[in-house]
Design an enzyme around this catalytic site. Sequence first.
Site, mmCIF file in Angstrom:
data_model
loop_
_atom_site.group_PDB
_atom_site.id
_atom_site.type_symbol
_atom_site.label_atom_id
_atom_site.label_comp_id
_atom_site.label_asym_id
_atom_site.label_seq_id
_atom_site.Cartn_x
_atom_site.Cartn_y
_atom_site.Cartn_z
ATOM 1 N N SER A 124 0.828 -1.205 0.000
ATOM 2 C CA SER A 124 0.000 0.000 0.000
ATOM 3 C C SER A 124 0.862 1.255 0.000
ATOM 4 C CB SER A 124 -0.893 -0.013 1.255
ATOM 5 O OG SER A 124 -1.502 1.256 1.439
ATOM 6 N N TYR A 149 -2.265 -0.607 10.968
ATOM 7 C CA TYR A 149 -2.504 -1.220 9.646
ATOM 8 C C TYR A 149 -1.329 -0.899 8.719
ATOM 9 C CZ TYR A 149 -3.804 -1.304 4.782
ATOM 10 O OH TYR A 149 -3.773 -1.492 3.437
ATOM 11 N N LYS A 153 1.938 -3.272 6.884
ATOM 12 C CA LYS A 153 2.382 -3.303 5.476
ATOM 13 C C LYS A 153 3.897 -3.054 5.412
ATOM 14 C CE LYS A 153 -1.520 -4.162 3.462
ATOM 15 N NZ LYS A 153 -1.735 -5.467 2.810
HETATM 16 C C1 WQD Z 1 -9.875 9.069 0.984
HETATM 17 C C2 WQD Z 1 -10.163 10.531 1.229
HETATM 18 C C3 WQD Z 1 -10.659 11.092 3.515
HETATM 19 C C4 WQD Z 1 -14.421 8.909 3.764
HETATM 20 C C5 WQD Z 1 -7.176 4.136 3.132
HETATM 21 C C6 WQD Z 1 -6.007 3.321 3.600
HETATM 22 C C7 WQD Z 1 -5.331 2.697 2.405
HETATM 23 C C8 WQD Z 1 -6.349 1.894 1.661
HETATM 24 C C9 WQD Z 1 -7.448 2.808 1.167
HETATM 25 C C10 WQD Z 1 -6.569 -0.417 2.352
HETATM 26 C C11 WQD Z 1 -9.515 11.048 2.518
HETATM 27 C C12 WQD Z 1 -11.856 11.352 2.609
HETATM 28 C C13 WQD Z 1 -13.224 9.438 3.290
HETATM 29 C C14 WQD Z 1 -15.493 9.784 4.088
HETATM 30 C C15 WQD Z 1 -14.139 11.649 3.448
HETATM 31 N N1 WQD Z 1 -6.884 0.874 2.489
HETATM 32 N N2 WQD Z 1 -13.109 10.781 3.135
HETATM 33 N N3 WQD Z 1 -15.319 11.115 3.906
HETATM 34 O O1 WQD Z 1 -7.654 7.023 3.877
HETATM 35 O O2 WQD Z 1 -6.751 7.539 1.536
HETATM 36 O O3 WQD Z 1 -6.701 5.213 2.369
HETATM 37 O O4 WQD Z 1 -8.055 3.366 2.353
HETATM 38 O O5 WQD Z 1 -5.853 -0.924 1.553
HETATM 39 O O6 WQD Z 1 -4.296 1.876 2.836
HETATM 40 O O7 WQD Z 1 -5.083 4.181 4.234
HETATM 41 O O8 WQD Z 1 -8.869 6.240 1.781
HETATM 42 O O9 WQD Z 1 -11.212 6.343 1.058
HETATM 43 O O10 WQD Z 1 -10.708 6.364 3.561
HETATM 44 O O11 WQD Z 1 -10.183 8.375 2.190
HETATM 45 O O12 WQD Z 1 -14.007 12.872 3.309
HETATM 46 O O13 WQD Z 1 -16.607 9.369 4.517
HETATM 47 O O14 WQD Z 1 -11.566 10.700 1.400
HETATM 48 O O15 WQD Z 1 -10.498 12.148 4.449
HETATM 49 O O16 WQD Z 1 -9.067 12.370 2.305
HETATM 50 P P1 WQD Z 1 -7.459 6.624 2.459
HETATM 51 P P2 WQD Z 1 -10.314 6.776 2.179
#
Ligand code: WQD
Length: 339
Positions: A124, A149, A153
Site C-alpha cells: 500500500s 494497519y 504493510k
Molecule cells: C480518501 C479521502 C478522507 C471517507 C485508506 C487506507 C489505504 C487503503 C485505502 C486499504 C480522505 C476522505 C473518506 C469519508 C471523506 N486501504 N473521506 N469522507 O484514507 O486515503 O486510504 O483506504 O488498503 O491503505 O489508508 O482512503 O477512502 O478512507 O479516504 O471525506 O466518509 O476521502 O479524508 O481524504 P485513504 P479513504
Amino acid sequence: MILTTGGTGYIGSHTVVELQKAGFEVLIIDNLSNSNAEIIDRIEQITGIRPFFELLDLKNKEKTFDLFKKYPKIEAVVHFAASKAVGESVQKPLMYYENNIGSLLNILQAMEKYHCLHFVFSSSCTVYGQPDILPVTEKSIRQPAESPYGNTKMISEDIIKDFAVSNKSFQAIALRYFNPIGAHESGLIGELPNGIPNNLVPFVTQTAFGLRPKLSIFGNDYNTPDGSCIRDYINVVDLAQAHVVAIKRLLDNKNKNNFEFFNIGTGKGISVLEIVKTFEKVTDLKLNYEIIGRRIGDIEKIWAETSLANEELGWKAQRNLEETLLSAWNWECNYRKTN
Ligand code: WQD
C-alpha cells in the site's frame, strides 16, 4: 495453479477474474471474515470458470501447510488476506499484527517448505506516509506508519525482503496500491464494506442510494487547490490486471531481482470534492454532503509516479475516473436490487 489468499475480497475477487481470463487455474483461500462465499458464484458467472475454494484461516499454520500438500500444483501465490481498516487497527493493534503478520509468516513458511517460490504481495502507498515530494516514486523514503494497519504493510515488506535475501530462489513482487475504487463492468462484484464504510467511494455510492443520509467530507482546510485531500484513485480492474502482469513477470523469470516493488496508481491526484463533483456529473444525481473537521490520521495529498510500472511491467492504468465512478454506482445499484 495460482493461489489467491483473500480471493473473495474486493481486490482479490477482481484479480481472480483477471487471472482466469489470462488462462490461469485459480485456488481461492479465505476465512470469509470480511466477505462471503457467494462471490465465488459471481466469479463463475463472469468467467464461466469456477475457481477452487478452501475455507481457511492463514493464522492456522498446520492447515496452511496442509493446503500445499493437498494442492501440489500451486506455482505462485498472490497474497491479499489481511485486515485493512485503518481506524479499526488503531483500536485493535494486536489483532492486526496477529492477523496480518502471522498470516504472512505462515504462508511464506509453507511456500518455503513446499518449494512454491513466486509471491505477489498486496502492499500500500500508506508506506510512504505524507511524502515530502510529489508525485511519489518507488525511491521515495518510506515513512513511519500513521496506523498499525500501515505498519503491518511496512513490516510485511521487510519480512518479504529479508526472506528474499536469505533465499535466492524466492521471487517476490510487492504492489503498492494507491486508492482502489470502482467495480467490474458486470456489476456482479465490487467493494462491499462491512457496516459503515471507512472509504470515500463506497460512502458516496451508499449515500447516493439513500442508505446514508449524507456524506461527511473530512476537512476542506488543507493546502490543496480546493482545500480537500488529494489521492490517486485507481480502477480496481486496472489494479487486478497489474497482479496478472506481476505473476507473469515472475513465472517467466523476467524480474530484475528477487524482491521488486511497484507503485500501482494512475499518476493523477484527485481531491475529495472532485470525486463528489465527478460522481454527480456522471450519475446526474445531487449528493448530500457536509464538510466537517479533519479525520485523524489522514495525510494531505499523495499521488503516484508510475513510470517504473509502466516501463518495467508494461502496465498502465487504462480506465478514467468517470467510468470508474460509474462502475461503482452500477455495482451499488445492482447489489442493492438483490440484497
Ligand atoms: C480518501 C479521502 C478522507 C471517507 C485508506 C487506507 C489505504 C487503503 C485505502 C486499504 C480522505 C476522505 C473518506 C469519508 C471523506 N486501504 N473521506 N469522507 O484514507 O486515503 O486510504 O483506504 O488498503 O491503505 O489508508 O482512503 O477512502 O478512507 O479516504 O471525506 O466518509 O476521502 O479524508 O481524504 P485513504 P479513504
